[in-house]
Design a protein around this motif. Structure first.
Motif, mmCIF file in Angstrom:
data_model
loop_
_atom_site.group_PDB
_atom_site.id
_atom_site.type_symbol
_atom_site.label_atom_id
_atom_site.label_comp_id
_atom_site.label_asym_id
_atom_site.label_seq_id
_atom_site.Cartn_x
_atom_site.Cartn_y
_atom_site.Cartn_z
ATOM 1 N N THR A 87 10.582 12.076 1.952
ATOM 2 C CA THR A 87 11.923 12.399 1.437
ATOM 3 C C THR A 87 11.955 12.514 -0.091
ATOM 4 O OG1 THR A 87 12.487 10.052 1.219
ATOM 5 C CG2 THR A 87 13.096 11.117 3.296
ATOM 6 N N CYS B 202 21.956 2.832 5.590
ATOM 7 C CA CYS B 202 20.737 3.581 5.259
ATOM 8 C C CYS B 202 20.394 3.538 3.768
ATOM 9 C CB CYS B 202 20.900 5.033 5.719
ATOM 10 S SG CYS B 202 19.379 5.983 5.628
ATOM 11 N N ALA B 203 21.384 3.318 2.905
ATOM 12 C CA ALA B 203 21.111 3.364 1.458
ATOM 13 C C ALA B 203 20.005 2.371 1.094
ATOM 14 C CB ALA B 203 22.382 3.024 0.677
ATOM 15 N N GLY C 252 17.896 12.377 1.799
ATOM 16 C CA GLY C 252 16.871 11.874 2.712
ATOM 17 C C GLY C 252 17.319 11.752 4.156
ATOM 18 N N PRO D 267 10.928 2.468 9.867
ATOM 19 C CA PRO D 267 9.993 3.600 9.779
ATOM 20 C C PRO D 267 8.854 3.354 8.783
ATOM 21 C CG PRO D 267 12.212 4.202 8.996
ATOM 22 C CD PRO D 267 12.141 2.707 9.081
ATOM 23 N N TYR D 268 7.744 4.007 9.038
ATOM 24 C CA TYR D 268 6.645 4.099 8.061
ATOM 25 C C TYR D 268 7.070 5.152 7.031
ATOM 26 C CZ TYR D 268 1.872 4.505 6.273
ATOM 27 O OH TYR D 268 0.771 4.512 5.451
ATOM 28 N N GLY E 279 24.374 5.812 1.897
ATOM 29 C CA GLY E 279 23.220 6.597 1.454
ATOM 30 C C GLY E 279 23.127 7.915 2.193
ATOM 31 N N ILE F 133 18.734 0.658 8.843
ATOM 32 C CA ILE F 133 17.468 1.313 8.518
ATOM 33 C C ILE F 133 16.694 0.375 7.594
ATOM 34 C CG2 ILE F 133 16.338 3.342 7.541
ATOM 35 C CD1 ILE F 133 18.056 4.057 9.970
ATOM 36 N N THR F 134 15.631 -0.207 8.114
ATOM 37 C CA THR F 134 14.799 -1.109 7.309
ATOM 38 C C THR F 134 13.507 -0.357 6.974
ATOM 39 O OG1 THR F 134 13.808 -2.198 9.242
ATOM 40 C CG2 THR F 134 15.887 -3.100 8.390
ATOM 41 N N ILE G 53 26.865 -0.028 -2.848
ATOM 42 C CA ILE G 53 26.835 -1.072 -1.816
ATOM 43 C C ILE G 53 26.413 -2.437 -2.365
ATOM 44 C CG2 ILE G 53 26.473 0.531 0.099
ATOM 45 C CD1 ILE G 53 23.520 -0.549 0.145
ATOM 46 N N ILE H 262 26.383 6.196 -3.757
ATOM 47 C CA ILE H 262 26.609 5.909 -5.174
ATOM 48 C C ILE H 262 26.640 7.183 -6.016
ATOM 49 C CG2 ILE H 262 24.171 5.653 -5.862
ATOM 50 C CD1 ILE H 262 25.047 3.095 -7.387
ATOM 51 N N ARG I 281 10.710 9.859 -7.211
ATOM 52 C CA ARG I 281 11.295 11.135 -7.632
ATOM 53 C C ARG I 281 11.117 11.283 -9.131
ATOM 54 N NH1 ARG I 281 14.967 9.769 -3.663
ATOM 55 N NH2 ARG I 281 14.934 11.247 -1.953
ATOM 56 N N ILE J 85 16.591 1.626 -2.101
ATOM 57 C CA ILE J 85 15.863 2.080 -3.297
ATOM 58 C C ILE J 85 14.466 1.452 -3.364
ATOM 59 C CG2 ILE J 85 17.897 2.448 -4.766
ATOM 60 C CD1 ILE J 85 17.007 -0.280 -6.171
HETATM 61 N N1 LIG Z 1 11.276 7.347 2.362
HETATM 62 C C1 LIG Z 1 10.479 6.481 2.982
HETATM 63 O O1 LIG Z 1 9.238 6.597 2.983
HETATM 64 C C2 LIG Z 1 11.093 5.333 3.751
HETATM 65 C C3 LIG Z 1 10.269 4.616 4.659
HETATM 66 C C4 LIG Z 1 10.835 3.564 5.349
HETATM 67 C C5 LIG Z 1 12.159 3.206 5.173
HETATM 68 N N2 LIG Z 1 12.919 3.917 4.282
HETATM 69 C C6 LIG Z 1 14.299 3.491 4.089
HETATM 70 O O2 LIG Z 1 15.141 4.519 4.585
HETATM 71 C C7 LIG Z 1 16.351 4.557 3.816
HETATM 72 C C8 LIG Z 1 16.579 5.972 3.300
HETATM 73 O O3 LIG Z 1 15.435 6.355 2.579
HETATM 74 P P1 LIG Z 1 15.302 7.845 1.989
HETATM 75 O O4 LIG Z 1 13.869 8.084 1.759
HETATM 76 O O5 LIG Z 1 16.084 8.770 2.848
HETATM 77 O O6 LIG Z 1 15.998 7.605 0.573
HETATM 78 P P2 LIG Z 1 16.710 8.626 -0.451
HETATM 79 O O7 LIG Z 1 16.328 8.127 -1.800
HETATM 80 O O8 LIG Z 1 16.403 10.032 -0.114
HETATM 81 O O9 LIG Z 1 18.263 8.357 -0.197
HETATM 82 C C9 LIG Z 1 18.833 7.123 -0.508
HETATM 83 C C10 LIG Z 1 20.334 7.320 -0.652
HETATM 84 O O10 LIG Z 1 20.899 6.034 -0.942
HETATM 85 C C11 LIG Z 1 21.839 6.200 -2.005
HETATM 86 N N3 LIG Z 1 21.961 4.946 -2.739
HETATM 87 C C12 LIG Z 1 21.063 4.352 -3.562
HETATM 88 N N4 LIG Z 1 21.563 3.235 -4.078
HETATM 89 C C13 LIG Z 1 22.822 3.105 -3.583
HETATM 90 C C14 LIG Z 1 23.858 2.148 -3.756
HETATM 91 N N5 LIG Z 1 23.722 1.092 -4.567
HETATM 92 N N6 LIG Z 1 25.012 2.322 -3.082
HETATM 93 C C15 LIG Z 1 25.195 3.388 -2.272
HETATM 94 N N7 LIG Z 1 24.257 4.340 -2.085
HETATM 95 C C16 LIG Z 1 23.079 4.188 -2.722
HETATM 96 C C17 LIG Z 1 21.251 7.308 -2.871
HETATM 97 O O11 LIG Z 1 22.216 7.900 -3.715
HETATM 98 C C18 LIG Z 1 20.718 8.246 -1.801
HETATM 99 O O12 LIG Z 1 21.708 9.157 -1.377
HETATM 100 C C19 LIG Z 1 16.196 3.516 2.712
HETATM 101 O O13 LIG Z 1 16.821 2.331 3.098
HETATM 102 C C20 LIG Z 1 14.694 3.324 2.628
HETATM 103 O O14 LIG Z 1 14.359 2.052 2.136
HETATM 104 C C21 LIG Z 1 12.422 4.973 3.578
#
Ligand SMILES: NC(=O)c1ccc[n+]([C@@H]2O[C@H](COP(=O)([O-])OP(=O)(O)OC[C@H]3O[C@@H](n4cnc5c(N)ncnc54)[C@H](O)[C@@H]3O)[C@@H](O)[C@H]2O)c1
Length: 291
Positions: free
Chosen positions: A192, A89-90, A16, A187-188, A12, A140-141, A63, A38, A266, A92
């Motif tokens: 992103t 980190c990836a 983000g 993280p909270y 991922g 990253i949870t 993944i 992906i 998004r 959804i």
């Molecule tokens: N944004 C938030 O508020 C938040 C809060 C807590 C935790 N998180 C966690 O942090 C991580 C990153 O979050 P973000 O906000 O940066 O997300 P983001 O949507 O900006 O980025 C996610 C990335 O994962 C990739 N991805 C999605 N499905 C995939 C797959 N099947 N295989 C490979 N890559 C894949 C996407 O293409 C993207 O590049 C995630 O695990 C999310 O659950 C996010």
């Protein structure tokens, strides 16, 4: 772990906090960065963008699909030395529906990516790290992995499982006296785009700051990092206070239980972090009535 001179692989890594953590690893002198994502177009753009900072490789990988991971692994091994730091980190979020409205497709997709995906990737690197006697895995949870939140039951379930899994392998490695380290980051909400539209009483966090803190946790070999720090008190409060009291203070007064009401994610369907259908547009499956 010191990041300078190390080979880092991040899933991922095209959007983000994953993208920011990848860039920061290069800025800290990582020998190379390997991105598995992906989104093929975003991989090409990110590799171009980061190439001035150091050696960057990108491989398309879903993944959630072991066959896709095996192809990415084969392509990665051709050019790169063993991975020292793996950042899972990836992730959804699919929608803000109640659980009763969910489809089997969204259940599978959420668990397959957010929970099983990190396991599939880790299984492909951990044995080699153990036999080399070095390596670090950062998972990253989410703080949603410690909370129960309405209209995100699939996401919370996937992240509760991810935290339990990540902590369990950390303890396995400790008991084997392995030098391989695990850091669980929770993280909270972060600004992103993944959770666009939510309304939160608590501050929605800056992605750069979260990425910086997550990497600092890796550098300090931290076991568990809640971001912000106050996340560490969630379990204490859940243990100390009656559930109804917790519901009232955090759910009703602080509004955590309505945080997803205005979620849009998004806007453009198919963008990273969303299922192709976008929120609320996933095809519903008709299930036979249980009664
Ligand atoms: N944004 C938030 O508020 C938040 C809060 C807590 C935790 N998180 C966690 O942090 C991580 C990153 O979050 P973000 O906000 O940066 O997300 P983001 O949507 O900006 O980025 C996610 C990335 O994962 C990739 N991805 C999605 N499905 C995939 C797959 N099947 N295989 C490979 N890559 C894949 C996407 O293409 C993207 O590049 C995630 O695990 C999310 O659950 C996010």
């Amino acid at each position: 772990m010191q990041i300078q001179g190390k080979t880092v692989l991040i899933t991922g890594g095209c959007s983000g906090i994953g993208k920011i953590m990848g860039r920061m690893c290069l800025e800290k002198g990582a020998a190379q960065l390997i991105i598995w994502d992906i989104n093929e177009q975003a991989i090409a753009a990110t590799v171009r963008e980061f190439s001035a900072l150091g050696r960057v490789w990108g491989h398309p990988a879903d993944i959630a699909r072991p066959d896709s991971l095996d192809r990415a692994l084969a392509a990665t091994r051709v050019a790169c030395p063993p991975v020292d730091l793996l950042i899972n980190c990836a992730g959804i979020i699919t929608n803000n529906l109640t659980f009763a409205e969910q489809s089997d497709t969204d259940i599978d997709r959420t668990i397959d990516i957010n929970t099983k995906g990190a396991m599939y990737v880790t299984r492909r690197f951990l044995p080699q790290m153990i036999s080399r006697g070095q390596g670090h895995i950062c998972n990253i949870t989410s703080s949603a992995g410690m909370l129960a939140l309405p209209k995100m039951a699939l996401y919370t379930a996937s992240k509760w499982a991810a935290i339990g899994w990540s902590e369990s392998i950390r303890i396995e490695l400790d008991r084997e006296k392995s030098p391989v380290r695990i850091t669980t980051v929770a993280p909270y909400f972060i600004n992103t785009g993944m959770f666009d539209g939510i309304r939160s009483f608590f501050k929605i966090q800056d992605p750069e700051a979260v990425a910086r803190k997550a990497l600092k946790a890796v550098e300090r070999n931290r076991i568990y990092k809640g971001i912000p720090f106050t996340e560490h008190f969630i379990r204490l409060m859940q243990g100390l206070f009656p559930q109804r009291w917790f519901d009232f203070v955090f759910g009703d007064v602080c509004g955590l239980y309505t945080v997803m009401d205005h979620f849009t994610g998004r806007k453009s369907p198919g963008k990273p972090g969303m299922t192709k259908e976008g929120p609320g547009e996933t095809q519903r499956e008709t299930l036979p009535n249980a009664s």
